[in-house]
Design an enzyme around this catalytic site. Structure first.
Site, PDB file in Angstrom:
ATOM      1  N   PRO A   1      13.843   3.168  -2.423  1.00 36.49           N
ATOM      2  CA  PRO A   1      13.818   1.623  -2.599  1.00 36.49           C
ATOM      3  C   PRO A   1      13.766   1.685  -4.405  1.00 36.49           C
ATOM      4  O   PRO A   1      14.694   1.477  -4.574  1.00 36.49           O
ATOM      5  CB  PRO A   1      12.967   0.510  -1.849  1.00 36.49           C
TER       6      PRO A   1
ATOM      7  N   LEU B   1       6.096  -7.044  -4.342  1.00 35.62           N
ATOM      8  CA  LEU B   1       6.070  -5.757  -3.659  1.00 35.62           C
ATOM      9  C   LEU B   1       7.470  -5.848  -3.860  1.00 35.62           C
ATOM     10  O   LEU B   1       8.127  -5.909  -3.333  1.00 35.62           O
ATOM     11  CB  LEU B   1       5.944  -6.363  -2.365  1.00 35.62           C
TER      12      LEU B   1
ATOM     13  N   GLU C   1       9.257  -2.049  -4.665  1.00 35.63           N
ATOM     14  CA  GLU C   1       9.782  -1.368  -5.724  1.00 35.63           C
ATOM     15  C   GLU C   1      10.947  -0.800  -6.511  1.00 35.63           C
ATOM     16  O   GLU C   1      11.164  -0.315  -8.174  1.00 35.63           O
ATOM     17  CB  GLU C   1       9.693   0.628  -4.959  1.00 35.63           C
TER      18      GLU C   1
ATOM     19  N   HIS D   1       4.127   8.174   4.792  1.00 36.65           N
ATOM     20  CA  HIS D   1       2.943   8.526   4.389  1.00 36.65           C
ATOM     21  C   HIS D   1       2.646   9.398   4.236  1.00 36.65           C
ATOM     22  O   HIS D   1       0.994   9.723   3.444  1.00 36.65           O
ATOM     23  CB  HIS D   1       2.089   7.780   4.575  1.00 36.65           C
TER      24      HIS D   1
ATOM     25  N   GLN E   1       3.030   3.641  -4.400  1.00 32.42           N
ATOM     26  CA  GLN E   1       2.028   3.340  -3.876  1.00 32.42           C
ATOM     27  C   GLN E   1       2.218   4.751  -2.671  1.00 32.42           C
ATOM     28  O   GLN E   1       1.302   5.309  -2.593  1.00 32.42           O
ATOM     29  CB  GLN E   1       1.711   2.277  -2.793  1.00 32.42           C
ATOM     30  N   PHE E   2       3.049   5.057  -2.244  1.00 34.02           N
ATOM     31  CA  PHE E   2       3.285   6.343  -1.670  1.00 34.02           C
ATOM     32  C   PHE E   2       4.707   7.023  -1.594  1.00 34.02           C
ATOM     33  O   PHE E   2       5.193   6.395  -1.479  1.00 34.02           O
ATOM     34  CB  PHE E   2       2.614   5.930  -0.034  1.00 34.02           C
ATOM     35  N   ASP E   3       4.393   8.532  -0.921  1.00 31.66           N
ATOM     36  CA  ASP E   3       6.401   8.696  -1.455  1.00 31.66           C
ATOM     37  C   ASP E   3       6.733   8.440  -0.050  1.00 31.66           C
ATOM     38  O   ASP E   3       7.844   8.228  -0.865  1.00 31.66           O
ATOM     39  CB  ASP E   3       5.439  10.626  -0.436  1.00 31.66           C
ATOM     40  N   GLY E   4       6.792   8.102   0.590  1.00 32.10           N
ATOM     41  CA  GLY E   4       7.757   7.631   1.574  1.00 32.10           C
ATOM     42  C   GLY E   4       8.463   6.027   0.657  1.00 32.10           C
ATOM     43  O   GLY E   4       9.334   5.974   1.839  1.00 32.10           O
TER      44      GLY E   4
ATOM     45  N   GLU F   1       2.026  -1.623  -7.497  1.00 37.06           N
ATOM     46  CA  GLU F   1       0.915  -2.927  -6.470  1.00 37.06           C
ATOM     47  C   GLU F   1      -0.375  -2.355  -6.206  1.00 37.06           C
ATOM     48  O   GLU F   1      -0.461  -1.289  -5.902  1.00 37.06           O
ATOM     49  CB  GLU F   1       2.289  -2.273  -4.828  1.00 37.06           C
TER      50      GLU F   1
END
Lengths: 324, 384, 475
Positions: free
Chosen positions: A89, A58, A60, A129, A82-85, A29
């Protein structure tokens, strides 16, 4: 040789990967036109085109699932989460499909996928995040997991990871994206799976990785003033671990402490402690200690510094270890 | 090209039309061969085959059914731990399977034994997974047929990614992603629809709507006919009589051609019925009526083809008997092959986890090897 | 020839353990084809029709309708080659050999499974098999037998019980020892031992470990704390003179002997007493015995009579033939004598014993002594020979030595030492004469035996040797 920020070192590494192999793709993304929310893929779509640097929907699970298909077709996808958290998904595609494909196909199907994930805290962010989910992936057979702590490693490790035929989860310490360091882009300092002695010492070994390496270096400098000589092992590769480097160091200092942001309970830190205890039973002067985040969800920004292992907590553990 | 709605075809790009509610008793669908074995026309699709080709399709249907019934028997005899029967779905699978060419790649679920057969995969190799001696005994690249995927719907994303790969390396094939009515609810399937449409990927989504996801009927998965879902994502959807091998063949060929020429995905809903249980561990008598089964028996895909062939003198009694003998031979081959599938050596546990190897696994393998060698009855795999 | 095949109830659905026979669709005698439905079975999940796995003739149904059957047990038997000899009628299990009274032709028993016999009965004690990977397997109830451990210490009499851990410890410690950089002191000790060392104020770096591959044991630390000889300082790195040094590895018999000596010397408080004797009558008797027919082929020596004298003394003073059992806090008095004889062998000092020496006649004892010495000289003494001794004699006389302070064999409470027999001046019947004189030495464990008893024993032995007629008096 040039001085680069860690994020920029990654960018140059990805550029080299795209240049070296036409089958390498980057997908995620906002990685294309925006160049990534941390600018790690900045400028790449312009130079390599939309077909190779792909702005994805968008989704994952879709990023990883289509990467599987692309890899079956013969491509080398480099996915960004985009971010660890937000990796969760995609967790099913990663552990049920990516990790198992080579095994279940008896080696017929290779998935040379690299999954890049910015991770770790200390940036004052909102929820999801600042996670450290590396243990889930270390625990999954079929995956390999690595993490860089400094610019030169970032540059070379991403190139080596992309070139590896196994699926690799590549963790990038987001709080260190702006750290600067010398980067030799001609000669790799070491192999992808090698641990590095970030600092030589004799009294205690700190075993650590990713964002915590710099913290440990700062801690060791402070400890020097107290007459304690600390050795630091930067694991670099979390699965597989370079046990030879780790155990040699522990046998030398006879004191081992693992430092990581992720909570200790049922974690990679615990695996390291267990194996050191088994292999260095006669040499250890103290039990293996772990300095980590607490067993809570990652806290709100204003108290994250109390949660994360810092200089004082590490030195406290050093004192306790030496007192045995 | 304007196409009328309400007849099983939805171009997917029309502006909002009245959405038809689910009507399983009288669905609109593309049909070229009635349950009684009579040829009919369809405004959008047609098919033109030689007599040999008709006979070949009949033979395929019989072989595929026989593979399935022999495997069911083997399971009941304890030779397979499990079997997912395709009984009743032969028409859909042979139609799709014969539409695929050597350039095309198929991504099945775990029930596409008929498609495997058409792609040239030896049915014995399908058995390993169900017998528990391997997790997929064939090389996907060999026949363009991926290993079975047991996680529902995951393979639709893989298929879409593969299709995106074809776009990027200039290949001329297409991809067919198989899944069921239940899978259409999965996030991954819907993400696959998003990606395929956004990237105009050369993938055909072939949904066998066999009316059941284990015990849950279609009404639990969708408020509208499945083929109409494609419109929401911006590509065509078509519902075809899944028990009509001719119609499925025609529709699948057209969708694959669309994909190959760069016009993007199609959703094909093959309307059929799962005559057997979900798997051999299932008991359908607990959730459906015998009467439904009887209704669908009248729509049998093999019978209607046989009726068509005999009524039009395309095949003789000798031909039918010959096909039955071939089916017996195939069944014997499957039985013998199944019984010969040996348990793997315990040390093979460690093979192929990584392409680039692992020192940790080497260590564990050595430990297991010396542990096993420490027993007096040093038989690999001997358990008390 | 009939070929009988059983069909066992399979696991029909992922973990089922049993099923109920609802309805048989075939009967014994029916011919069935492959996959023909033969039975309806009800499981926890569904009612299922099972197709025949064989083509052939049904010979037996093992369960009736309504029976619940375990997965893995046979439910039906087929003859898959019915064109062979037909099976005779089921005799109902008669297997005994009975010769009919009126008819002298013996009945040939019909064993199950043989050609022409009845169909084999189901073995209902068969363990449950799950035919194909699915379903739960029953847990193991017994261990698979392991191969015998290969001991790397030839003197060890028993296999080490914790084979893996000992080997692993040894290997691990060896690994560490091998990887030690030159000159650095490696301390190999488990955490509890380290704690003990710290508590007792012992510096582990100067303790020599006696555990596997040099690990420091609890005992090592305790010895070091006591300041006894078990702890040694690291060798002084003094200059070695020109003559050089020879290093002999400590292993095998020497190692065993050292361990035994240490264990005995430093657990039993030794008291040694001496007696000098005129044994001329014994020497005369030895000469006489040599000529007797009962002693033909036996090498008679004074040692034989010393041994016999000790046996008699033991009979009069049983407590000398005992052992101190520290664990049970008991003294075990043994009413049999396994008489140990210290022997110099090519392998070193060994103490084989003569089992139940007290029950042997003098010629038998002589023969036993000969055998013991011969075996020892050939280096063939076995571990069993050396176990379970109750008292020992050591003969230093053969070396020309008069006496000594012998160390008690571990597990015993006394040891008798017999010196050289010399011509010595002696007061005999009031006048100076040259007599055969020797010295007896007795070391005893002062926990078990006090000075009075020890003295009594040595006095008794002496009395017998000084005047062999006493053998008669005390028999």
């Amino acid at each position: 040789m040039s001085t680069l920020m860690l994020g920029k070192a990654l960018n140059e590494g990805l550029r080299k990967a795209l240049e070296d192999d036409p089958k390498v793709l980057i997908m995620g993304e906002d990685v294309g036109r925006l160049g990534g929310v941390f600018r790690v893929t900045d400028g790449l779509q312009k130079d390599f085109g939309e077909d190779r640097v792909i702005d994805t929907p968008l989704a994952e699970s879709g990023i990883i699932g289509t990467a599987v298909g692309l890899a079956i077709r013969g491509f080398r996808p480099v996915c960004e989460i985009q971010f660890d958290g937000f990796v969760f998904p995609a967790f099913d595609q990663i552990v049920s499909q990516v990790a198992k494909m080579h095994y279940r196909s008896a080696g017929h199907v290779k998935l040379p996928i690299t999954i890049r994930i910015p991770y770790g805290g200390g940036i004052g962010a909102v929820e999801h995040h600042s996670e450290s989910p590396e243990s889930y992936f270390c625990h999954t057979p079929g995956l390999k997991v690595v993490t860089c702590s400094n610019p030169i490693d970032a540059h070379w490790m991403i190139r080596q990871a992309v070139a590896c035929d196994d699926p690799i989860v590549f963790f990038e310490p987001k709080r260190r994206y702006w750290d600067k360091g010398e980067v030799d882009t001609v000669t790799a300092p070491r192999g992808l799976w090698d641990a590095a002695i970030a600092r030589t010492g004799s009294d205690v070994t700190l075993i650590t990785y990713g964002p915590s390496v710099k913290t440990c270096l700062e801690t060791a400098a402070a400890a020097e003033t107290e007459g304690k000589n600390i050795e630091i092992v930067d694991l670099r590769s979390l699965s597989p671990i370079d046990w030879e480097t780790v155990l040699t160091s522990v046998r030398k200092t006879q004191h081992a402490i693992v430092v990581a942001e992720a909570p200790a309970y049922s974690s990679l830190s615990s695996e390291i402690a267990a194996r050191i205890s088994e292999k260095c039973f006669y040499e250890l002067e103290a039990p293996v200690l772990r300095v980590t985040g607490f067993s809570t969800p990652y806290p709100t920004a204003r108290i994250e510094e109390d949660y994360l292992p810092d200089l004082d907590r590490i030195l406290d553990a050093v004192d306790r270890s030496l007192a045995y | 090209m304007a196409r009328a709605s309400g007849d099983g075809y939805d171009a997917g790009t029309q502006s909002a039309q009245a959405v038809q509610p689910v009507q399983p008793s009288e669905p609109e669908l593309v049909q070229l061969l009635t349950p009684e074995g009579e040829r009919v026309d369809n405004p959008h699709y047609s098919i033109d085959l030689t007599e040999d080709e008709y006979r070949d399709l009949y033979r395929d249907l019989v072989m595929v059914r026989r593979i399935d019934t022999e495997a069911m028997a083997l399971q009941r005899q304890g030779e397979l731990g499990l079997w997912a029967s395709l009984l009743g779905q032969e028409g859909a699978q042979v139609g799709a399977g014969r539409a695929l060419t050597g350039r095309d790649f198929a991504f099945p679920t775990y029930r596409e034994h008929g498609v495997a057969y058409c792609k040239g995969v030896d049915p014995v190799t399908l058995l390993g997974l169900f017998r528990g001696v391997n997790q997929g005994g064939w090389d996907p690249y060999d026949k363009g047929f991926q290993l079975y995927t047991i996680v529902i719907g995951s393979q639709t994303l893989h298929a879409t990614g593969y299709a995106m790969g074809i776009q990027r390396d200039g290949g001329d094939g297409a991809v067919m992603a198989f899944f069921g009515d239940g899978a259409s609810s999965q996030g991954d399937v819907n993400e696959a629809f998003v990606w395929a449409s956004v990237f105009q990927a050369p993938v055909v989504f072939f949904c066998q709507n066999n009316q059941w996801a284990i015990s849950e009927p279609l009404e639990k998965q969708s408020r509208i006919p499945l083929y109409q879902r494609a419109r929401g994502f911006g590509f065509p959807g078509v519902r075809v009589d899944g028990n009509d091998v001719l119609a499925v063949l025609a529709v699948a060929r057209e969708a694959l051609e669309r994909a190959r020429e760069g016009s993007g995905p199609t959703l094909i809903e093959a309307f059929t019925y799962r005559m057997g249980p979900h798997t051999t561990s299932d008991d359908p008598t607990r959730y459906r009526l015998a009467a439904d089964l009887e209704t669908w028996k009248l729509k049998d895909p093999v019978e209607r083809m046989k009726a068509y062939l005999s009524r039009n003198a395309i095949a003789t009694t000798e031909f039918f008997e010959q096909v039955d003998r071939e089916a017996d031979e195939l069944a014997a081959h499957i039985r013998a092959g199944c019984l010969a599938l040996a348990d793997p050596d315990p040390l093979t546990l460690f093979d192929h986890v990584y392409a680039s190897g692992s020192s940790l696994l080497d260590e564990e393998r050595e430990q297991l090897a010396s542990y096993l060698a420490s027993f007096e009855d040093e038989k690999a795999g001997a358990h008390s | 020839m009939p070929s009988y095949k059983d069909f066992k109830l399979p696991d029909l659905g992922e973990g089922l353990t049993e099923g109920e026979i609802l309805k048989w669709l075939v009967q014994p005698g029916d011919t069935v084809t492959l996959n023909q439905p033969i039975v309806e079975v009800e499981t926890a999940k569904a009612a299922v029709e099972i197709p025949s796995p064989y083509a052939g003739v049904v010979t037996e149904l093992h369960h009736g309708e309504g029976d619940t059957v375990d997965v893995g047990s046979p439910i039906i038997t087929f003859d898959t080659d019915p064109s062979g000899e037909p099976a005779p009628a089921d005799t109902g299990g008669g297997q005994s050999r009975v010769a009919a009274a009126a008819d002298m032709v013996p009945q040939i028993p019909a064993e199950p499974g043989l050609a022409g016999g009845p169909a084999p009965k189901a073995n209902t004690e068969e363990k449950i098999e799950v035919l194909v990977g699915s379903g739960p397997k029953s847990g193991k109830l017994t261990r698979r037998p392991r191969k015998a451990a290969a001991s790397d210490d030839p003197a060890a009499a028993q296999p080490q019980p914790a084979r893996v851990s000992a080997a692993a410890v040894g290997a691990h410690a060896a690994e560490i020892a091998a990887s030690a950089p030159g000159g650095e002191v490696r301390v190999l000790a488990k955490p509890p031992v380290r704690k003990l060392a710290r508590d007792l104020g012992v510096d582990l770096t100067v303790v020599t470990g006696t555990g596997p591959n040099g690990t420091i044991t609890r005992a090592d630390v305790e010895s070091a704390a006591d300041g006894s000889a078990a702890a040694t300082a690291p060798p002084a790195r003094a200059a070695v003179p020109a003559g050089g040094e020879e290093r002999i590895p400590i292993k095998g018999v020497r190692k065993q002997m050292a361990a035994a000596m240490v264990s005995s010397a430093f657990s039993a408080p030794h008291v040694t007493i001496f007696q000098t004797l005129d044994v001329t009558p014994t020497m005369d008797l030895v000469a006489k015995l040599r000529g007797q027919r009962d002693f033909e082929g036996v090498r008679v020596s004074p040692l034989l009579l010393v041994a016999k004298a000790l046996l008699v003394a033991i009979k009069r003073n049983p407590l000398i033939n005992s052992t101190w059992d520290d664990v049970a806090q008991e003294i075990v008095v043994k009413h049999y004598v396994n008489l140990g004889i210290a022997a110099a062998t090519p392998r070193g000092l060994l103490v084989p014993n003569i089992k139940s020496a007290d029950s042997l006649s003098l010629p038998e004892l002589g023969r036993a002594l000969n055998e013991l010495t011969d075996t020892a000289r050939e280096g063939k003494t076995s571990p069993a020979d050396m176990q379970h001794g109750t008292i020992t004699i050591t003969n230093v006389g053969v070396f020309g030595v008069d006496n000594g302070t012998p160390i008690i064999n571990p597990g015993e409470s006394a040891i008798l030492c017999f010196g050289a027999v010399r011509d010595m001046p002696w007061v005999h019947e009031g006048e100076l004469a040259i007599r055969k004189v020797t010295q007896l030495t007795l070391s005893f464990d002062h926990r078990v035996i006090d000075g009075q008893l020890g003295s009594q024993v040595i006095a008794d032995v002496g009395a017998l040797l000084a005047d062999p007629a006493m053998f008669l008096t005390w028999s």
